[in-house]
Write an enzyme that holds these catalytic residues in place. Structure first.
Site, mmCIF file in Angstrom:
data_model
loop_
_atom_site.group_PDB
_atom_site.id
_atom_site.type_symbol
_atom_site.label_atom_id
_atom_site.label_comp_id
_atom_site.label_asym_id
_atom_site.label_seq_id
_atom_site.Cartn_x
_atom_site.Cartn_y
_atom_site.Cartn_z
ATOM 1 N N LYS A 125 9.792 50.921 -12.919
ATOM 2 C CA LYS A 125 9.790 51.876 -14.026
ATOM 3 C C LYS A 125 11.152 51.911 -14.721
ATOM 4 O O LYS A 125 11.247 52.003 -15.930
ATOM 5 C CB LYS A 125 9.465 53.289 -13.505
ATOM 6 N N PHE A 126 12.237 51.837 -13.910
ATOM 7 C CA PHE A 126 13.562 52.096 -14.511
ATOM 8 C C PHE A 126 14.473 50.893 -14.505
ATOM 9 O O PHE A 126 15.670 51.024 -14.568
ATOM 10 C CB PHE A 126 14.240 53.260 -13.768
ATOM 11 N N LYS A 178 17.207 45.631 -6.860
ATOM 12 C CA LYS A 178 16.554 46.466 -7.876
ATOM 13 C C LYS A 178 17.651 47.128 -8.687
ATOM 14 O O LYS A 178 18.509 47.811 -8.124
ATOM 15 C CB LYS A 178 15.678 47.521 -7.200
ATOM 16 N N ASP A 230 2.164 58.208 -3.184
ATOM 17 C CA ASP A 230 1.856 57.261 -4.258
ATOM 18 C C ASP A 230 1.359 55.938 -3.681
ATOM 19 O O ASP A 230 1.760 54.867 -4.130
ATOM 20 C CB ASP A 230 3.100 57.030 -5.129
HETATM 21 C C1 LIG Z 1 8.185 48.397 -8.901
HETATM 22 C C2 LIG Z 1 8.672 47.133 -8.283
HETATM 23 O O1 LIG Z 1 9.798 47.092 -7.811
HETATM 24 N N1 LIG Z 1 7.789 46.086 -8.285
HETATM 25 C C3 LIG Z 1 8.050 44.813 -7.722
HETATM 26 C C4 LIG Z 1 8.839 43.902 -8.581
HETATM 27 C C5 LIG Z 1 9.226 42.823 -7.578
HETATM 28 N N2 LIG Z 1 9.529 43.588 -6.368
HETATM 29 C C6 LIG Z 1 9.815 42.978 -5.116
HETATM 30 C C7 LIG Z 1 10.529 43.662 -4.113
HETATM 31 CL CL1 LIG Z 1 11.113 45.267 -4.405
HETATM 32 C C8 LIG Z 1 10.782 43.045 -2.886
HETATM 33 N N3 LIG Z 1 10.345 41.793 -2.616
HETATM 34 C C9 LIG Z 1 9.647 41.124 -3.558
HETATM 35 N N4 LIG Z 1 9.104 39.882 -3.521
HETATM 36 C C10 LIG Z 1 8.517 39.685 -4.720
HETATM 37 C C11 LIG Z 1 7.810 38.457 -5.030
HETATM 38 C C12 LIG Z 1 7.679 37.384 -4.182
HETATM 39 N N5 LIG Z 1 6.951 36.460 -4.838
HETATM 40 C C13 LIG Z 1 6.547 35.162 -4.327
HETATM 41 N N6 LIG Z 1 6.631 36.889 -6.054
HETATM 42 C C14 LIG Z 1 7.153 38.117 -6.190
HETATM 43 C C15 LIG Z 1 6.995 38.925 -7.433
HETATM 44 N N7 LIG Z 1 8.651 40.755 -5.537
HETATM 45 C C16 LIG Z 1 9.362 41.666 -4.812
HETATM 46 C C17 LIG Z 1 8.816 44.849 -6.413
#
Ligand SMILES: CC(=O)N[C@H]1CCN(c2c(Cl)cnc3[nH]c(-c4cn(C)nc4C)nc23)C1
Length: 282
Positions: A25-26, A45, A139
């Site tokens: 979101k942010f 993040k 959530d």
């Molecule tokens: C709200 C928010 O943080 N959403 C998601 C974005 C990616 N994120 C990840 C977070 Cl917070 C931690 N690990 C992740 N791994 C991935 C990812 C791995 N692959 C192969 N593709 C992806 C995409 N994404 C994350 C959390």
């Protein structure tokens, strides 16, 4: 991975920035690697202070950090630490190797009974752990779930979690589909809101859409939730149907406790016999 509390101070130059993983979101989340040995892969993040202040969610972000930093569970995404510069806050999160669960769900449409059962078993484990620490997630939905490298489920976003019991007025920005009657009606709620969400999640894994979804209007969804207007298609097995109906009870006190979820026939049926770490062979 990075120990309990990093003694050293972390800052942006500590990392090599990789590809963007997605956006919350942010701000955005990047795959990063620590520059110095041993090289760790993390999800960094990045949140913008200006946006946090504008949206008046500073308290919520502080709570998210404070809560998630103290959690240690295989099905809860680790927050190793955080740091900030003048404009941004950086959360050093565990990297989930198989990404976002909702992308798998939309790709497959729905999950098999075995895969759904394995995920719900892990969710019940994680929720028991959170409730044991008086944390209500509030959530639980596919968008907040990630998959580790062995297919194990990881609860990601803690933006909406509170210390129980909570009845803070919440600006409903996300989907209503997962809200229980007591929250839809703005009443006092406790950790049993997560039991309801677990029932909604079980239904959505098996059927491919949430049980009270009504695309015609938000109010229509509200009404269906408040009435517990639940119709479970015949494709759902009788055991899964039983668990869903025992979780989606209007009265929070009637919802089946998490200990009973973990020993429900639909869960025991698919639990790995060996010593596998709870992963889901995808
Ligand atoms: C709200 C928010 O943080 N959403 C998601 C974005 C990616 N994120 C990840 C977070 Cl917070 C931690 N690990 C992740 N791994 C991935 C990812 C791995 N692959 C192969 N593709 C992806 C995409 N994404 C994350 C959390």
């Amino acid at each position: 991975v990075l120990g309990a509390r990093p003694t050293r101070e972390w800052s942006l130059p500590s990392f090599e920035i990789g590809r963007p993983l997605g956006k919350g979101k942010f701000g955005r989340v990047y795959m990063v690697r620590t520059k110095c040995e041993p090289q760790y892969i993390l999800a960094l993040k990045c949140l913008y202070k200006s946006e946090i202040i504008q949206s008046r969610v500073e308290k919520q972000i502080r709570r998210e950090i404070e809560i998630q930093q103290n959690l240690r569970h295989p099905n809860v995404l680790r927050l190793y630490g955080y740091f900030h510069d003048e404009k941004r806050i950086f959360l050093m999160l565990e990297f989930a190797g198989k990404g976002e669960l909702y992308k798998q769900l939309s790709k497959h449409g729905s999950f098999s009974e075995k895969r759904s059962s394995r995920y719900i078993d892990q969710m019940a484990d994680a929720l028991s752990y959170l409730h044991g620490k008086h944390v209500i997630h509030r959530d639980i939905k596919p968008e907040n779930l990630l998959l580790g490298i062995n297919g194990e489920l990881k609860i990601g976003d803690f933006g909406w979690s509170v210390h129980a019991p909570g009845n803070r007025r919440m600006t409903l920005c996300g989907t209503l589909d997962y809200l229980p009657p007591e929250m839809v009606e703005g009443r006092e709620h406790n950790e049993k809101v997560d039991y309801w969400a677990l029932g909604v999640l079980t239904y959505e894994f098996l059927v491919g859409n949430p049980p009270f979804e009504d695309r015609s209007s938000v109010n229509a969804t509200y009404r269906r939730i408040a009435k517990v207007d639940l119709r479970i298609p015949s494709l759902v097995s009788p055991e899964a149907r039983d668990l869903i109906t025992q979780l989606l009870k209007y009265n929070p006190e009637e919802r089946i406790p998490l200990t009973d979820v973990s020993r429900h026939p639909w869960i025991l049926k698919y639990r790995p016999k060996g010593i596998s770490r709870g992963g889901t062979d995808v």
